[in-house]
Enzyme design. Structure first.
Site, mmCIF file in Angstrom:
data_model
loop_
_atom_site.group_PDB
_atom_site.id
_atom_site.type_symbol
_atom_site.label_atom_id
_atom_site.label_comp_id
_atom_site.label_asym_id
_atom_site.label_seq_id
_atom_site.Cartn_x
_atom_site.Cartn_y
_atom_site.Cartn_z
ATOM 1 N N GLN A 101 0.840 -1.295 -0.006
ATOM 2 C CA GLN A 101 -0.071 0.143 0.227
ATOM 3 C C GLN A 101 0.925 1.123 -0.146
ATOM 4 O O GLN A 101 0.283 2.504 -0.254
ATOM 5 C CB GLN A 101 -0.997 -0.237 1.318
ATOM 6 C CG GLN A 101 -1.838 -1.098 1.270
ATOM 7 C CD GLN A 101 -2.632 -1.110 2.600
ATOM 8 O OE1 GLN A 101 -1.978 -1.738 3.479
ATOM 9 N NE2 GLN A 101 -3.859 -0.598 2.763
ATOM 10 N N VAL A 103 3.827 4.060 -1.298
ATOM 11 C CA VAL A 103 4.198 4.639 -2.838
ATOM 12 C C VAL A 103 5.551 4.809 -2.486
ATOM 13 O O VAL A 103 6.123 5.711 -3.547
ATOM 14 C CB VAL A 103 3.215 5.776 -2.905
ATOM 15 C CG1 VAL A 103 1.892 5.332 -2.885
ATOM 16 C CG2 VAL A 103 3.477 6.854 -1.834
ATOM 17 N N HIS A 121 -1.197 1.531 -4.662
ATOM 18 C CA HIS A 121 -1.490 2.848 -4.658
ATOM 19 C C HIS A 121 -0.480 3.589 -5.434
ATOM 20 O O HIS A 121 -0.378 4.769 -5.219
ATOM 21 C CB HIS A 121 -1.504 3.311 -3.264
ATOM 22 C CG HIS A 121 -2.456 2.820 -2.443
ATOM 23 N ND1 HIS A 121 -2.797 2.606 -1.117
ATOM 24 C CD2 HIS A 121 -3.751 1.983 -2.796
ATOM 25 C CE1 HIS A 121 -3.649 2.136 -0.341
ATOM 26 N NE2 HIS A 121 -4.191 1.723 -1.549
ATOM 27 N N CYS A 154 2.518 19.937 -17.667
ATOM 28 C CA CYS A 154 3.081 18.474 -18.501
ATOM 29 C C CYS A 154 3.686 19.335 -19.619
ATOM 30 O O CYS A 154 3.249 20.207 -20.536
ATOM 31 C CB CYS A 154 1.989 17.898 -19.145
ATOM 32 S SG CYS A 154 2.434 16.728 -20.269
ATOM 33 N N CYS A 157 1.704 18.458 -23.211
ATOM 34 C CA CYS A 157 0.231 18.977 -23.704
ATOM 35 C C CYS A 157 -0.100 20.019 -22.413
ATOM 36 O O CYS A 157 -1.271 20.678 -22.812
ATOM 37 C CB CYS A 157 -0.926 17.891 -23.414
ATOM 38 S SG CYS A 157 -1.288 17.180 -21.973
ATOM 39 N N ASN A 220 1.006 -6.163 13.673
ATOM 40 C CA ASN A 220 0.553 -4.569 13.620
ATOM 41 C C ASN A 220 0.328 -4.329 14.933
ATOM 42 O O ASN A 220 -0.030 -4.884 15.834
ATOM 43 C CB ASN A 220 -0.860 -4.250 12.725
ATOM 44 C CG ASN A 220 -0.931 -2.927 12.212
ATOM 45 O OD1 ASN A 220 -0.177 -2.375 11.621
ATOM 46 N ND2 ASN A 220 -2.426 -2.568 12.875
#
Length: 256
Positions: A101, A103, A121, A154, A157, A220
């Site tokens: 999960q 990134v 993700h 970008c 574009c 956990n």
């Protein structure tokens, strides 16, 4: 990526699936988001910075988001003992797939092959154009921010750029999710580590694995909704608990 369970044939070791959440990366200096001291609890407004509708509609939110990426801990983070333990398990000959999960890309940085890591993700190490979908490196975009471009567009574009992560309000990539479900169904052991198992559909993978006969292990600090299904629940700190657990799996012999 093969998810058909062929690695679990007679005399072979069972496939080990590892679902890793934010708790895996806290020892690398990346804060948890939903825990007792998580980012969202300390600063609820910060959630807007990674909410797609807010990001797309509000240039001020985008400018704050770029500053967060510029000063945040992700790109400078290094793998910790938990990431390294997963790599040792994979190199021991045990078939391993990581479903993360996170990134931050730290599993790959630690040495896990790209093909054995599913990023549910997305990744904070790339950017994507929301109009033409061109992808490029995050480092390049941040250089533009450092040079004074507060909200870089970008190059191709002129569209709005965002990190190649799944923001709140965006759907997971159905192909990636489908592969994750296939792994959950095929594995013999499913280890959920550093995740609250509250964010769907990722959390449902634990139930899918248990429902298909896998041993479910949860590592956990806080209780999760899936603890009752688990064969084993570990509350010890991840940096100590996960290496010990994965050493046990590496030492176990193949199935009869």
């Amino acid at each position: 990526m093969s998810t058909d369970g062929t690695e679990q044939g007679r005399g072979r070791r069972p496939l080990v699936a590892i679902l890793s959440g934010a708790g895996v990366s806290t020892d690398s200096g990346i804060p948890d988001y939903r825990g007792p001291d998580g980012v969202w609890r300390k600063d609820p407004e910060a959630e807007k910075l990674v909410t797609y509708s807010s990001y797309m509609s509000d240039p001020a939110i985008r400018r704050r988001s770029w500053q967060m990426r510029l000063t945040g801990p992700v790109l400078g983070a290094r793998p910790n003992a938990a990431h390294e333990a997963v790599v040792r398990l994979e190199r021991s000959g045990v078939p391993v797939r990581v479903i993360t999960q996170n990134v931050d890309g730290l599993h790959q940085m630690a040495g896990m092959p790209d093909r054995k890591v599913l990023e549910l993700h997305g990744t904070a190490r790339s950017v994507v154009c929301t109009r033409c979908h061109a992808r490029s490196g995050m480092a390049e975009a941040l250089e533009r921010v450092r040079a004074g471009v507060a909200d870089p567009a970008c190059h191709r574009c002129g569209g709005i750029l965002k990190s190649a992560t799944v923001m709140f309000g965006e759907a997971l990539d159905p192909v990636v999710l489908g592969e994750a479900v296939g792994i959950a169904k095929a594995c013999g052991v499913f280890v959920a580590v550093g995740t609250s198992l509250q964010v769907q559909p990722a959390a449902s993978l634990a139930g899918i694995a248990a429902g298909h006969g896998a041993r479910l292990v949860i590592v956990n600090a806080e209780p999760t909704p899936y603890d009752a299904l688990a064969d084993r629940v570990v509350r010890d700190p991840i940096g100590r608990a996960l290496p010990a657990l994965l050493e046990e799996l590496a030492a176990a012999g193949p199935e009869d």
